[in-house]
Scaffold this motif. Structure first.
Motif, PDB file in Angstrom:
ATOM      1  N   GLY A 191       0.802  -1.213   0.000  1.00  0.00           N
ATOM      2  CA  GLY A 191       0.000   0.000   0.000  1.00  0.00           C
ATOM      3  C   GLY A 191       0.831   1.256   0.000  1.00  0.00           C
ATOM      4  N   VAL A 192       0.262   2.334  -0.528  1.00  0.00           N
ATOM      5  CA  VAL A 192       0.885   3.645  -0.509  1.00  0.00           C
ATOM      6  C   VAL A 192      -0.161   4.660  -0.078  1.00  0.00           C
ATOM      7  N   TRP A 193       0.231   5.653   0.801  1.00  0.00           N
ATOM      8  CA  TRP A 193      -0.675   6.677   1.320  1.00  0.00           C
ATOM      9  C   TRP A 193       0.128   7.873   1.796  1.00  0.00           C
ATOM     10  N   SER A 194      -0.555   8.925   2.173  1.00  0.00           N
ATOM     11  CA  SER A 194       0.088  10.114   2.730  1.00  0.00           C
ATOM     12  C   SER A 194      -0.718  10.590   3.921  1.00  0.00           C
ATOM     13  N   ASP A 195      -0.237  11.666   4.526  1.00  0.00           N
ATOM     14  CA  ASP A 195      -0.953  12.185   5.701  1.00  0.00           C
ATOM     15  C   ASP A 195      -2.297  12.785   5.328  1.00  0.00           C
ATOM     16  N   VAL A 196      -2.472  13.166   4.065  1.00  0.00           N
ATOM     17  CA  VAL A 196      -3.722  13.803   3.639  1.00  0.00           C
ATOM     18  C   VAL A 196      -4.447  12.986   2.570  1.00  0.00           C
ATOM     19  N   TRP A 197      -3.960  11.796   2.340  1.00  0.00           N
ATOM     20  CA  TRP A 197      -4.559  10.954   1.297  1.00  0.00           C
ATOM     21  C   TRP A 197      -4.657   9.522   1.806  1.00  0.00           C
ATOM     22  N   GLN A 198      -5.814   8.894   1.589  1.00  0.00           N
ATOM     23  CA  GLN A 198      -6.049   7.554   2.116  1.00  0.00           C
ATOM     24  C   GLN A 198      -5.260   6.484   1.356  1.00  0.00           C
ATOM     25  N   GLY A 199      -4.817   6.760   0.149  1.00  0.00           N
ATOM     26  CA  GLY A 199      -3.938   5.840  -0.566  1.00  0.00           C
ATOM     27  C   GLY A 199      -4.668   4.744  -1.324  1.00  0.00           C
ATOM     28  N   LYS A 222       4.067   7.257   1.891  1.00  0.00           N
ATOM     29  CA  LYS A 222       4.534   6.139   2.706  1.00  0.00           C
ATOM     30  C   LYS A 222       4.125   4.841   2.023  1.00  0.00           C
ATOM     31  N   VAL A 223       5.076   3.860   2.050  1.00  0.00           N
ATOM     32  CA  VAL A 223       4.857   2.584   1.376  1.00  0.00           C
ATOM     33  C   VAL A 223       5.140   1.476   2.371  1.00  0.00           C
ATOM     34  N   ALA A 224       4.282   0.401   2.391  1.00  0.00           N
ATOM     35  CA  ALA A 224       4.489  -0.730   3.284  1.00  0.00           C
ATOM     36  C   ALA A 224       3.690  -1.919   2.798  1.00  0.00           C
ATOM     37  N   VAL A 225       4.117  -3.121   3.217  1.00  0.00           N
ATOM     38  CA  VAL A 225       3.341  -4.328   2.977  1.00  0.00           C
ATOM     39  C   VAL A 225       2.197  -4.336   3.997  1.00  0.00           C
ATOM     40  N   VAL A 226       0.979  -4.595   3.551  1.00  0.00           N
ATOM     41  CA  VAL A 226      -0.201  -4.531   4.419  1.00  0.00           C
ATOM     42  C   VAL A 226      -0.981  -5.820   4.315  1.00  0.00           C
ATOM     43  N   ARG A 227      -1.868  -6.023   5.339  1.00  0.00           N
ATOM     44  CA  ARG A 227      -2.782  -7.171   5.299  1.00  0.00           C
ATOM     45  C   ARG A 227      -4.058  -6.688   4.638  1.00  0.00           C
ATOM     46  N   LEU A 257     -12.769   0.134  -3.726  1.00  0.00           N
ATOM     47  CA  LEU A 257     -11.351  -0.209  -3.804  1.00  0.00           C
ATOM     48  C   LEU A 257     -10.721  -0.064  -2.414  1.00  0.00           C
ATOM     49  N   PRO A 258      -9.742  -0.916  -2.081  1.00  0.00           N
ATOM     50  CA  PRO A 258      -9.111  -0.818  -0.763  1.00  0.00           C
ATOM     51  C   PRO A 258      -8.218   0.411  -0.654  1.00  0.00           C
ATOM     52  N   THR A 259      -8.237   1.019   0.545  1.00  0.00           N
ATOM     53  CA  THR A 259      -7.327   2.130   0.850  1.00  0.00           C
ATOM     54  C   THR A 259      -6.266   1.627   1.812  1.00  0.00           C
ATOM     55  N   ALA A 260      -5.121   2.330   1.909  1.00  0.00           N
ATOM     56  CA  ALA A 260      -3.968   1.802   2.647  1.00  0.00           C
ATOM     57  C   ALA A 260      -3.706   2.505   3.980  1.00  0.00           C
ATOM     58  N   MET A 261      -4.386   3.610   4.271  1.00  0.00           N
ATOM     59  CA  MET A 261      -4.014   4.407   5.448  1.00  0.00           C
ATOM     60  C   MET A 261      -4.212   3.649   6.752  1.00  0.00           C
ATOM     61  N   LEU A 288       2.570  -5.102   7.655  1.00  0.00           N
ATOM     62  CA  LEU A 288       3.391  -6.300   7.810  1.00  0.00           C
ATOM     63  C   LEU A 288       4.859  -6.020   7.514  1.00  0.00           C
ATOM     64  N   SER A 289       5.219  -4.749   7.397  1.00  0.00           N
ATOM     65  CA  SER A 289       6.620  -4.390   7.154  1.00  0.00           C
ATOM     66  C   SER A 289       6.875  -3.017   7.728  1.00  0.00           C
ATOM     67  N   ASN A 290       8.124  -2.603   7.690  1.00  0.00           N
ATOM     68  CA  ASN A 290       8.448  -1.235   8.060  1.00  0.00           C
ATOM     69  C   ASN A 290       7.903  -0.271   7.020  1.00  0.00           C
ATOM     70  N   VAL A 291       7.761   1.015   7.408  1.00  0.00           N
ATOM     71  CA  VAL A 291       7.217   2.029   6.507  1.00  0.00           C
ATOM     72  C   VAL A 291       8.386   2.704   5.784  1.00  0.00           C
ATOM     73  N   VAL A 292       8.301   2.715   4.469  1.00  0.00           N
ATOM     74  CA  VAL A 292       9.322   3.342   3.624  1.00  0.00           C
ATOM     75  C   VAL A 292       8.753   4.655   3.090  1.00  0.00           C
ATOM     76  N   GLU A 293       9.492   5.794   3.272  1.00  0.00           N
ATOM     77  CA  GLU A 293       9.029   7.098   2.802  1.00  0.00           C
ATOM     78  C   GLU A 293       9.681   7.422   1.450  1.00  0.00           C
ATOM     79  N   VAL A 294       8.833   7.880   0.548  1.00  0.00           N
ATOM     80  CA  VAL A 294       9.296   8.279  -0.792  1.00  0.00           C
ATOM     81  C   VAL A 294       8.810   9.693  -1.079  1.00  0.00           C
TER      82      VAL A 294
END
Length: 246
Positions: free
Chosen positions: A162-170, A194-199, A209-213, A218-224
């Motif tokens: 998943g990918v999301w931001s502080d103002v976007w559900q992703g 922010k990017v991470a593996v999610v359940r 559609l699924p949102t990621a926020m 299931l992983s650490n959060v990677v910032e891009v």
């Protein structure tokens, strides 16, 4: 009583007869005076019979009232007085004036040591993510791409990223058979993501559609970061991220 009344009646008759005889005596003497000169006799004074007081009847005997016996109550047994023990005053020890009593210091309680709770070890997430590289794309495309693989290097299909931001559900994408995934950011303003593996089953949905926020991670959060300019220092539109799992 009858005898006494008779005696009184007889006395009254005798007295009355005597008085009558005395009243006729002068008349008889006057008749005999021419015949026989008799020296004149001085008449005795006539007794005036005084009225005899009627006998006062004796008072009737008043019956003596029969005394009513008053029942005498038997005396109540009075319990003997209880012997009250005499309290012997305890003599108070008077301290000598020179002696000064010092208060006995109370032992100071040692503070109870509160055991410091040991931090609960959180098991590491099963996946570990890292940025491999970033590059520019001046054709107007922006996004996050990458690869999910096992620790032995083999592809890991069916993993949700998943990918999301502080103002976007992703949004969420699932890795393909070769382990690749792709998340487009072309329709989203540039910025930090922010990017991470999610359940996947824990993610909310928007427009079906699924949102990621708010997914379970299931992983650490990677910032891009994506930028609007595609040339120069710090320019970046596409970021490649790899996730390694068990």
């Amino acid at each position: 009583m009858r005898i006494r009344n008779r005696i009184l009646t007889l006395s009254v008759l005798i007295l009355t007869g005597a008085m009558v005889a005395c009243s006729f005596l002068p008349i008889a003497l006057r008749r005999q005076a021419p015949l026989t000169p008799t020296p004149t006799r001085t008449l005795k004074p006539t007794f005036t019979a005084s009225a005899t007081s009627s006998p006062t009847p004796l008072p009737s005997d008043t019956p003596v009232p029969t005394p009513t016996p008053t029942p005498t109550l038997p005396p109540t047994d009075t319990p003997p007085p209880t012997d009250t023990p005499t309290i012997t005053p305890v003599p108070t020890d008077t301290p000598l004036p020179s002696a000064t009593l010092r208060p006995t210091p109370r032992p100071t309680r040692r503070p109870t040591a509160t055991p410091t709770p040991r931090p609960t070890k959180v098991p590491p997430p099963p996946f570990t993510g890292s940025i491999v590289r970033g590059y520019t794309h001046c054709g107007g495309y922006a996004g996050v791409t990458g690869l999910v693989k096992h620790a032995n290097g083999g592809p890991y299909p069916g993993v949700a990223v998943g990918v999301w931001s502080d103002v976007w559900q992703g949004r969420v994408a699932v890795s393909e058979a070769n382990g690749k995934f792709e998340l487009s950011l072309t329709d989203v303003p540039v910025g930090k993501f922010k990017v991470a593996v999610v359940r996947l089953e824990t993610c909310s949905r928007r427009d079906g559609l699924p949102t990621a926020m708010d997914c379970q991670r299931l992983s650490n959060v990677v910032e891009v970061v994506t930028t609007a300019h595609c040339t120069g220092t710090g320019a970046n539109q596409v970021t490649e991220v790899h996730f390694v799992g068990p």
